[in-house]
Design a protein around this motif. Structure first.
Motif, PDB file in Angstrom:
ATOM      1  N   LEU A  87      82.169  24.773  29.274  1.00 39.26           N
ATOM      2  CA  LEU A  87      81.426  23.523  29.258  1.00 39.26           C
ATOM      3  C   LEU A  87      81.728  22.802  27.953  1.00 39.26           C
ATOM      4  N   ALA A  88      81.898  21.495  28.027  1.00 41.14           N
ATOM      5  CA  ALA A  88      82.131  20.692  26.826  1.00 41.14           C
ATOM      6  C   ALA A  88      81.278  19.435  26.926  1.00 41.14           C
ATOM      7  N   LYS A  89      80.605  19.118  25.837  1.00 39.61           N
ATOM      8  CA  LYS A  89      79.684  17.979  25.851  1.00 39.61           C
ATOM      9  C   LYS A  89      80.039  17.009  24.733  1.00 39.61           C
ATOM     10  N   ARG A  90      80.063  15.729  25.072  1.00 36.06           N
ATOM     11  CA  ARG A  90      80.281  14.689  24.078  1.00 36.06           C
ATOM     12  C   ARG A  90      79.007  14.520  23.246  1.00 36.06           C
ATOM     13  N   LEU A  91      79.168  14.527  21.930  1.00 36.59           N
ATOM     14  CA  LEU A  91      78.020  14.442  21.034  1.00 36.59           C
ATOM     15  C   LEU A  91      77.738  12.996  20.632  1.00 36.59           C
ATOM     16  N   ARG A  92      76.566  12.784  20.086  1.00 43.66           N
ATOM     17  CA  ARG A  92      76.197  11.468  19.545  1.00 43.66           C
ATOM     18  C   ARG A  92      76.169  11.469  18.032  1.00 43.66           C
ATOM     19  N   TRP A  93      76.218  12.654  17.442  1.00 41.77           N
ATOM     20  CA  TRP A  93      76.195  12.762  15.981  1.00 41.77           C
ATOM     21  C   TRP A  93      77.278  13.746  15.546  1.00 41.77           C
ATOM     22  N   PRO A  94      78.013  13.507  14.507  1.00 46.94           N
ATOM     23  CA  PRO A  94      77.964  12.340  13.607  1.00 46.94           C
ATOM     24  C   PRO A  94      78.350  11.018  14.270  1.00 46.94           C
ATOM     25  N   ASP A  95      79.238  11.059  15.296  1.00 50.74           N
ATOM     26  CA  ASP A  95      79.488   9.892  16.123  1.00 50.74           C
ATOM     27  C   ASP A  95      79.918  10.398  17.488  1.00 50.74           C
ATOM     28  N   ASP A  96      80.070   9.490  18.438  1.00 46.70           N
ATOM     29  CA  ASP A  96      80.338   9.932  19.805  1.00 46.70           C
ATOM     30  C   ASP A  96      81.809  10.195  20.090  1.00 46.70           C
ATOM     31  N   HIS A  97      82.623  10.341  19.045  1.00 42.69           N
ATOM     32  CA  HIS A  97      83.985  10.840  19.213  1.00 42.69           C
ATOM     33  C   HIS A  97      84.013  12.368  19.181  1.00 42.69           C
ATOM     34  N   PHE A  98      82.921  12.994  18.759  1.00 48.55           N
ATOM     35  CA  PHE A  98      82.864  14.454  18.647  1.00 48.55           C
ATOM     36  C   PHE A  98      82.548  15.079  19.996  1.00 48.55           C
ATOM     37  N   VAL A  99      83.151  16.257  20.240  1.00 49.56           N
ATOM     38  CA  VAL A  99      82.903  17.026  21.458  1.00 49.56           C
ATOM     39  C   VAL A  99      82.632  18.471  21.056  1.00 49.56           C
ATOM     40  N   LEU A 100      81.565  19.035  21.584  1.00 53.38           N
ATOM     41  CA  LEU A 100      81.228  20.448  21.378  1.00 53.38           C
ATOM     42  C   LEU A 100      81.558  21.202  22.656  1.00 53.38           C
ATOM     43  N   SER A 101      82.363  22.251  22.547  1.00 55.96           N
ATOM     44  CA  SER A 101      82.799  22.981  23.740  1.00 55.96           C
ATOM     45  C   SER A 101      82.424  24.454  23.640  1.00 55.96           C
ATOM     46  N   HIS A 102      82.166  25.037  24.785  1.00 54.41           N
ATOM     47  CA  HIS A 102      81.864  26.469  24.900  1.00 54.41           C
ATOM     48  C   HIS A 102      82.674  27.030  26.063  1.00 54.41           C
ATOM     49  N   ALA A 103      83.115  28.259  25.937  1.00 56.24           N
ATOM     50  CA  ALA A 103      83.835  28.906  27.032  1.00 56.24           C
ATOM     51  C   ALA A 103      83.647  30.403  26.950  1.00 56.24           C
ATOM     52  N   ILE A 104      83.558  31.024  28.103  1.00 56.77           N
ATOM     53  CA  ILE A 104      83.530  32.487  28.215  1.00 56.77           C
ATOM     54  C   ILE A 104      84.762  32.893  29.013  1.00 56.77           C
ATOM     55  N   SER A 105      85.527  33.802  28.453  1.00 58.65           N
ATOM     56  CA  SER A 105      86.768  34.223  29.110  1.00 58.65           C
ATOM     57  C   SER A 105      86.801  35.740  29.233  1.00 58.65           C
ATOM     58  N   PHE A 106      87.544  36.185  30.232  1.00 54.96           N
ATOM     59  CA  PHE A 106      87.700  37.629  30.422  1.00 54.96           C
ATOM     60  C   PHE A 106      89.115  37.903  30.908  1.00 54.96           C
ATOM     61  N   GLN A 107      89.767  38.901  30.282  1.00 56.60           N
ATOM     62  CA  GLN A 107      91.068  39.391  30.738  1.00 56.60           C
ATOM     63  C   GLN A 107      91.014  40.907  30.851  1.00 56.60           C
ATOM     64  N   HIS A 108      91.593  41.390  31.931  1.00 58.09           N
ATOM     65  CA  HIS A 108      91.713  42.847  32.135  1.00 58.09           C
ATOM     66  C   HIS A 108      93.196  43.199  32.043  1.00 58.09           C
ATOM     67  N   TYR A 109      93.533  44.055  31.050  1.00 60.14           N
ATOM     68  CA  TYR A 109      94.910  44.488  30.839  1.00 60.14           C
ATOM     69  C   TYR A 109      95.059  45.899  31.400  1.00 60.14           C
ATOM     70  N   ASN A 110      95.996  46.076  32.334  1.00 59.94           N
ATOM     71  CA  ASN A 110      96.196  47.366  32.994  1.00 59.94           C
ATOM     72  C   ASN A 110      97.648  47.811  32.776  1.00 59.94           C
ATOM     73  N   LEU A 111      97.837  48.910  32.031  1.00 61.24           N
ATOM     74  CA  LEU A 111      99.173  49.413  31.715  1.00 61.24           C
ATOM     75  C   LEU A 111      99.474  50.636  32.577  1.00 61.24           C
ATOM     76  N   LYS A 112     100.625  50.561  33.209  1.00 65.87           N
ATOM     77  CA  LYS A 112     101.055  51.671  34.049  1.00 65.87           C
ATOM     78  C   LYS A 112     102.467  52.090  33.639  1.00 65.87           C
ATOM     79  N   ASN A 113     102.519  53.246  32.935  1.00 66.04           N
ATOM     80  CA  ASN A 113     103.792  53.772  32.438  1.00 66.04           C
ATOM     81  C   ASN A 113     104.517  52.724  31.594  1.00 66.04           C
ATOM     82  N   TYR A 114     103.775  51.978  30.789  1.00 66.35           N
ATOM     83  CA  TYR A 114     104.335  50.853  30.030  1.00 66.35           C
ATOM     84  C   TYR A 114     104.269  51.185  28.542  1.00 66.35           C
TER      85      TYR A 114
END
Length: 844
Positions: free
Chosen positions: A559-586
């Protein structure tokens, strides 16, 4: 010349009339009545048309010869349709005469060709000359055309341009003449150079300072490299104005150029002579404001920024009142117009000059407040209205603000759905009496969907990418069959499908971005999914072992939201990510365990600010900053594992009692633990015309909460090349550095710190909707490090070069760079030299 021609014509006319009169006893002092009028010699004109042109009428009484006949001859000649005109008396009966008008038509222009210059230049010149088919080929036309071309090239510095013009008659299959072809051969010669600029009348400024104020017209100097001394008249005229402005900026209000002249030295050189009158230096005196009620005198003085006693600067005064070069300038006019006073007028008036001091009155007519009545957008035939109207910063009933109008243009351009170079606001129904106006924004749709075709040699093999990006997608119409043209479009969402493959890996990804979640507020929602299969690759044998593989599956939600302070050029973003790494004979040098898995659950928070100008492909100004922090949970705080003693734990030892590093690392990295900080800043500065300077700074750091657990083998930084070698989704980040092979400037397992500095100079070749093309030169430097103990921001790998970028709406960004690496890559001892980089679907 014209009188001479008429004289010759009169002789040609009067001789046949005189001869006829001798034979037929024509009385020159007698009035005759015109009987029949016939026409001979006409080809494309019928008889009635020529008679109408002449103005002669049957039954008209005239003297022969006489002024009336002379006027008829002149009138027909002035039509510029005939090369010869004669009037004959063919019969006399009493006082009735029959007349014959004999004409020879001018040839018509059939085809015009220009040789001696490039085809593109010839095509432009033909448009300027307007030599359309069917025009009459007169001596005046040929002379005017020749003089126009010579003067045009003379203004561009080609003083000795030669123009040769040849005509040849064209006939049809029956042998009848159908016109004349015109060939114009141009020999431009060489541009003359300014051998010397002579300055006279200057006492306060030296000759060198005066010449420096002339930015485009320079005299010969063997030391100067970047500015040539070629003479161009238009540039010279601009430089004369700049010279006077330079004096005015230094207080010389009455400075002027008394005279200037040009002398030809030889066919390669000219000299310029400029005679100045400087006048005396002036200073600002009292500055009073008249007519202001909205702002106090002190507030207006703060906007003006000029104090009593300051050196007079007429250029600065005008800029502080209304800076035409910057729509967002902090000047008096914008102060009023941003507050609703569209109809305000501000005029500086000199009210008193005493010795060297000038008193001013700033006379202000505020007018009444202006409000938007109707706000409309036209030209969007694909993008739905609500997608556009939610970006508008002006609303019906809202107080007028120039700042909001400019911001609206930027927001519409940044959408990427319209040609940013053609977005224009139109003021309509402006009524100062009622204080209302209508505003219409005109847009032109551009291709919002893109095909990404990317190829390059990186990571030991050929890497190919096929991607589809639908940047104006409509998710709500995905089940509406009527909306497929060929896909449902118009709601401003972005859907991306991407596949990348080589001989030893495959990766697939899908992402969706909704910029206005719920349609009410500018909250961006993003969702992505990816899957990679990577096989062990033997670089010596150039074969992939499909029994040894590394599987990566992951996704993210943000999610990313446009802010009003300090001015409305600013954007605050949040993200949750997940990766599963599976090694097989590697088993590789990066992973000490060949079988097992790792999980990467992370939260990313970022703050960005983007106020770049309207065109996102080629911004003329503004800046862009981005700071992100990617954090995993601090598992070591609550999992009760002592990572410092794992090598002595029997559970993680080999049968001989030695530590089993694979088992230890499987425990250490079963859930990755790290934090990652990145910063990127880019500035755009318009130097002159559309020449843009773009500095950029980047920094990244990967750290560990628990030093005993250490930094994981994922999420590391790799530097060098064009970035096309980013074949793995193990979190690695490829930092491009032109002039070096891909990923060649980092350790085999990557590094935990990087910094990069670059400087680009850009100039557009064209910014048309079908394709935006610009050329660039660059210098840059960067390096990666393992920990702060090895960090040295001044120990960089350096490069420089040039390139070109082509942005086509259907394919995105394409380009090529030629970079020279000044330093050796690790393991070598000589400068790396030249590298060619193909830029496809990405941007530095």
């Amino acid at each position: 010349m014209r009188l001479k021609s008429l004289f010759i014509l009169y002789i040609l006319i009067f001789i046949p009339l005189f001869v006829f009169s001798q034979q037929n006893q024509l009385d020159s002092g007698k009035k005759y009545t015109i009987g029949e009028i016939t026409v001979s010699g006409a080809q494309s004109f019928n008889e009635l048309t020529v008679i109408t042109f002449s103005g002669l009428k049957k039954g008209e009484e005239i003297y022969i010869p006489g002024q009336r006949i002379s006027n008829v001859i002149k009138k027909l000649w002035d039509e510029n349709l005939f090369s010869d005109v004669n009037i004959y008396v063919t019969d006399i009966q009493d006082n009735i005469v029959d007349l014959e008008i004999n004409i020879t038509e001018l040839p018509t222009l059939n085809e015009t060709t220009i040789t001696g210059i490039r085809k593109g230049k010839a095509k432009e010149l033909l448009k300027e000359l307007d030599l359309t088919k069917g025009k009459k080929v007169t001596k005046n036309l040929l002379t005017t055309t020749e003089n126009f071309i010579k003067n045009k090239y003379k203004d561009d510095g080609f003083f000795f341009a030669n123009v040769m013009m040849n005509t040849n008659t064209v006939v049809d299959s029956t042998g009848e003449e159908i016109g004349q072809n015109l060939n114009i051969n141009i020999d431009r010669g060489k541009k003359v150079k300014v051998k010397k600029i002579h300055i006279a009348g200057n006492n306060e400024l030296t000759n060198a300072k005066v010449r420096r104020s002339m930015k485009n017209t320079k005299q010969k100097n063997p030391i100067r490299i970047f500015k040539r001394s070629k003479y161009i008249k238009s540039a010279y005229e601009e430089d004369k104005a700049s010279l006077v402005s330079n004096y005015k900026e230094k207080g010389y209000r009455d400075a002027r150029i008394v005279s200037d002249s040009l002398a030809i030295v030889d066919e390669k050189n000219i000299e310029l002579f400029i005679n100045l009158e400087e006048g005396r230096k002036h200073y600002f005196g009292d500055i009073r404001f008249i007519g202001n009620s909205i702002y106090t005198d002190q507030e207006l003085k703060n906007f003006l920024g000029i104090q009593k006693g300051d050196t007079y600067n007429g250029v600065l005064l005008q800029e502080r009142i209304a800076d035409d070069t910057d729509p967002d300038a902090d000047d008096l006019t914008n102060a009023y117009q941003n507050n609703g006073y569209l109809f305000s007028r501000i005029n500086p008036v000199e009210v008193n000059i005493q010795n060297d001091t000038i008193d001013f009155e700033i006379r202000i007519y505020e007018g009444r407040l202006a409000y938007f009545n109707n706000v409309t957008v036209v030209g969007n035939d694909k993008t739905n209205d609500h997608v556009i109207y939610r970006e508008l910063r002006v609303r019906p009933g809202q107080k007028y603000s120039k700042r909001n109008v400019v911001r609206t243009i930027r927001e519409l351009g940044q959408l990427g759905f319209f040609d940013p170079e053609t977005i224009a606001p139109e003021f309509k129904n402006v009524d100062p009496n009622t204080g209302t106006l209508d505003m219409e924004f005109r847009v032109e749709e551009s291709g919002a969907s893109q095909i990404e075709l990317q190829g390059g040699y990186g990571g030991g093999g050929f890497v190919g990418t096929l991607g589809l990006s639908f940047n104006n997608f409509s998710l709500r119409n995905i089940f509406n069959g009527d909306a497929y043209r060929p896909l449902p479009m118009g709601d401003g969402q972005k859907l991306s499908l991407r596949a990348q493959a080589s001989s030893f890996y495959q990766t697939y990804s899908l992402s969706l971005v909704e910029p206005w979640l719920g349609g009410k507020k500018p909250v961006q929602f993003s969702l992505s999914f990816s899957h990679t299969i990577q096989y062990f690759y033997d670089f010596r044998e150039r074969e992939a072992d499909r029994d040894r593989r590394f599987l990566i599956t992951g996704g993210s939600i943000g999610l990313a939201k446009r802010l009003r302070w300090p001015d409305d050029h600013f954007v605050l973003s949040h993200a949750i990510s997940f990766q599963h790494y599976n090694l097989k004979n590697y088993n590789t040098g990066l992973f000490t365990f060949g079988n097992g898995f790792s999980n990467n659950l992370a939260y990313t928070i970022g703050v960005s600010r983007n106020n770049t100008f309207t065109n996102p492909v080629f911004p003329l100004g503004g800046s862009e900053f981005n700071v992100t922090a990617k954090l995993t949970p601090p598992y070591s705080l609550f999992n009760n594992v002592k990572y410092s003693t794992l090598d002595s734990d029997p559970e993680f030892q080999n049968p001989d009692g030695s530590p089993n590093q694979g088992l230890i690392d499987q425990k250490r990295f079963n859930w990755l633990e790290y934090y990652k900080i990145k910063f990127k800043g880019t500035w755009y500065t318009n130097i002159i015309d559309k020449l843009v300077l773009r500095p950029q700074v980047e920094f990244g750091f990967l750290g560990a909460y628990n030093l005993d657990r250490g930094v994981p083998p994922f999420e590391r930084f790799f530097m060098g090349g064009d970035g096309l070698g980013a074949f793995s989704l193990d979190g690695r980040e490829i930092i491009s550095l032109r002039g070096y092979p891909n990923q060649s400037l980092s350790d085999q397992d990557g590094n935990t710190i990087f910094n990069k500095f670059s400087l680009e100079l850009r100039y557009p070749i064209t910014l048309k909707q079908m394709a935006s093309i610009y050329a660039l030169t660059f210098i840059e430097g960067g390096a990666t490090y393992d920990g702060f103990k090895n960090y040295n921001p001044f120990q960089l790998k350096r490069s420089a070069g040039a390139g070109i970028r082509i942005f086509m709406p259907a394919f995105g960004l394409l380009g090529i760079d030629f970079g020279y690496g000044f330093d050796p890559i690790p393991g070598t001892f000589q400068a790396n030299g030249w590298e060619t980089h193909f830029i496809i679907g990405q941007q530095f």
